[in-house]
Design a protein around this motif. Structure first.
Motif, mmCIF file in Angstrom:
data_model
loop_
_atom_site.group_PDB
_atom_site.id
_atom_site.type_symbol
_atom_site.label_atom_id
_atom_site.label_comp_id
_atom_site.label_asym_id
_atom_site.label_seq_id
_atom_site.Cartn_x
_atom_site.Cartn_y
_atom_site.Cartn_z
ATOM 1 N N VAL A 146 -5.857 4.888 0.955
ATOM 2 C CA VAL A 146 -4.589 4.795 0.217
ATOM 3 C C VAL A 146 -4.042 6.171 -0.144
ATOM 4 N N ALA A 152 -0.908 -3.425 -5.493
ATOM 5 C CA ALA A 152 -1.204 -3.602 -4.079
ATOM 6 C C ALA A 152 -0.381 -4.758 -3.534
ATOM 7 N N SER A 153 0.004 -4.635 -2.289
ATOM 8 C CA SER A 153 0.760 -5.677 -1.625
ATOM 9 C C SER A 153 0.011 -6.050 -0.352
ATOM 10 N N VAL A 205 -1.845 -2.997 1.434
ATOM 11 C CA VAL A 205 -3.266 -2.913 1.772
ATOM 12 C C VAL A 205 -3.605 -4.143 2.613
ATOM 13 N N PRO A 213 4.657 -0.971 -5.182
ATOM 14 C CA PRO A 213 3.339 -1.432 -4.752
ATOM 15 C C PRO A 213 3.042 -0.786 -3.398
#
Length: 129
Positions: free
Chosen positions: A87, A120-121, A72, A69
């Protein structure tokens, strides 16, 4: 290059060059994988348990595939979203840094690092009691 054989009481050890032992050092694939996972987690900025690494080795080089992941900012934090690096740009920087770091750690050339972003994390919201 000078080769020196150790004295009989010290075992059958041959030293090649200035203080370097002759022969090869073999590091188990699992050790390389765990090292790469932790390095990738550190470079990307996520927990190592969420990172998966595959290493394809050749004689003097290796290719690394990383699935992780990607961090963000929280979407409700508009200032953090505004300041965040895109990203794709952040992922390219992470690939480059990881390639350099693994080359240094493994002592051999890393020919490529493939990075797959699996999600996403976002940082956890802190609760105030």
């Amino acid at each position: 290059m000078t080769t020196v054989t150790a004295s009989p009481g010290a075992g059958n050890r041959t030293v090649a060059g200035p203080g370097l032992p002759a022969g090869r050092v073999h590091i188990a694939d699992r050790v390389l994988q765990k090292t790469a996972e932790r390095a990738a987690a550190d470079v990307i900025g996520v927990d190592a348990k969420n990172v998966h690494v595959e290493i394809v080795s050749a004689r003097d080089t290796a290719a690394v595939r990383v699935t992780s992941p990607f961090p963000v900012p929280r979407l409700d934090d508009t200032e953090a979203v505004r300041r965040a690096t895109p990203v794709l740009e952040a992922a390219r920087a992470a690939q480059s840094e990881l390639r350099s770091r693994l080359t240094r750690l493994f002592g051999r050339e890393i020919s490529r690092v493939d990075l797959t972003i699996s999600g996403a994390s976002a940082p956890q919201r802190k609760r105030v009691l």
